[in-house]
Scaffold this active site. Structure first.
Site, short mmCIF file in Angstrom:
data_model
loop_
_atom_site.label_atom_id
_atom_site.label_comp_id
_atom_site.label_asym_id
_atom_site.label_seq_id
_atom_site.Cartn_x
_atom_site.Cartn_y
_atom_site.Cartn_z
N HIS A 1 -2.89 2.78 -31.67
CA HIS A 1 -1.48 2.53 -30.79
C HIS A 1 -1.85 1.77 -29.46
CE1 HIS A 1 2.19 3.26 -28.55
NE2 HIS A 1 2.81 3.40 -29.76
N GLU B 1 -0.68 2.18 -26.54
CA GLU B 1 -0.70 3.33 -25.36
C GLU B 1 -2.07 3.93 -25.45
OE1 GLU B 1 1.28 7.36 -23.95
OE2 GLU B 1 2.48 5.97 -25.12
N CYS C 1 6.68 12.41 -22.73
CA CYS C 1 7.67 11.80 -21.75
C CYS C 1 9.24 12.60 -22.10
CB CYS C 1 7.75 10.47 -21.83
SG CYS C 1 8.81 9.82 -22.97
#
Length: 315
Positions: A129, A131, A200
């Site tokens: 990924h 991120e 988050c």
């Protein structure tokens, strides 16, 4: 002919988060400031509709910096990039804007601090990924170990088990991550946890909203891209609650047979999917069903992030 009834339970919060809003706005303002073309390294957010909309305005999406011509403006995606990317951009004299979500940047800074303290980082995330690639690129090679599952956490054999810390990707399953963390804390009692939650607020809120309606639904549809981590997690959350769920990118992707026998349908959207696509789906459903819709709000989001310096004036 009378249409069959269909009740829609629409999860709230859903759709765009503050980081996605900010990233898209950065590209739009860069186009206003520099005129087309503005280059964007990697999909600005994982949503084809958003990417295609920005392409139509003059954004050019590339995978690597060497595809950006000398002197052209470039934007880095919301997922974050390794430190080497802005360093290369500076070396080439490129005018770049970093649209990394501030909550991802917070994880980057934590990683740097922990490595400076001499800790080895166990990073919970999905291999490949962007991120994860960006976060690993903040610290020297070998400073972090990636684990994805409870089995990985059970199997890992760190060189210094009393000198560990853990961080996580921001878009993971809250429940899955808690299970992995529980194993790490059982096996390595001295492991240092992050200051505050790394997953988050938007990811947590959207998962909680799905849990709130799943039991009342015969099926659920999640609007989002297959490469969108937080969208795929929403399908998993609904399925875990015992509700059949499908991920679709647009209303046209809906397989009508999925709704056979469905009287109550849940709808949500991943953090990179615009509300426009939710309304498109509702209109599509109304062509075949007599729909009633009800929004179920579990929390209200008020988060907003500042734009990078130099773009505020253009906003």
């Amino acid at each position: 002919m009378t249409k069959p009834p269909l009740e829609l339970l629409i999860a709230a919060p859903r759709g765009f988060c503050a980081g996605v809003d900010r990233a898209i706005r950065i590209v739009e303002l860069a186009l206003e400031k520099h005129q087309a073309p503005v280059f964007v390294r990697h999909e600005i957010v994982h949503n084809k509709f958003v990417v295609d909309s920005l392409k139509a305005q003059g954004a050019v999406f590339v995978e690597e910096l060497d595809q950006v011509p000398d002197g052209a403006p470039v934007v880095f995606s919301a997922h974050g990039v390794p430190k080497s990317v802005p360093a290369d951009a500076q070396a080439r004299g490129l005018d770049y804007l970093d649209a990394t979500c501030p909550l991802v940047s917070k994880v980057h800074r934590q990683a740097e601090r922990l490595v400076a303290m001499g800790r080895h980082i166990v990073f919970i995330g999905h291999a490949g990924h962007p991120e994860v690639i960006g976060t690993f690129g903040q610290v020297p090679a070998g400073s972090m170990t990636l684990i994805e599952t409870v089995a990985d956490a059970e199997a890992m054999q760190p060189a210094e088990p009393d000198n560990l810390a853990f961080l996580t990707q921001t878009t993971l399953s809250v429940d899955d991550t808690a299970a992995v963390v529980a194993v790490l804390e059982r096996r390595f009692p001295a492991i240092q946890a992050p200051k505050g939650e790394d997953i988050c607020y938007a990811t947590s809120n959207r998962q909680a909203a799905v849990k709130a309606i799943a039991a009342a639904c015969d099926a659920m549809l999640v609007i989002g891209a297959p490469n969108s981590s937080n969208s795929v997690r929403l399908v998993e959350v609904a399925t875990r609650e015992g509700t059949p769920a499908r991920l679709i990118q647009r209303a046209a992707d809906l397989d009508w047979t999925f709704l056979d026998g469905v009287a109550t349908l849940g709808i949500t959207a991943g953090a990179s999917a615009p509300e426009l696509l939710v309304r498109e789906l509702v209109d599509h459903l109304a062509e075949r069903f007599d729909i009633t819709e009800r929004e179920v709000e579990t929390t209200r989001e008020t988060v907003a992030f500042k734009l990078p310096r130099g773009l505020e004036a253009a906003a």
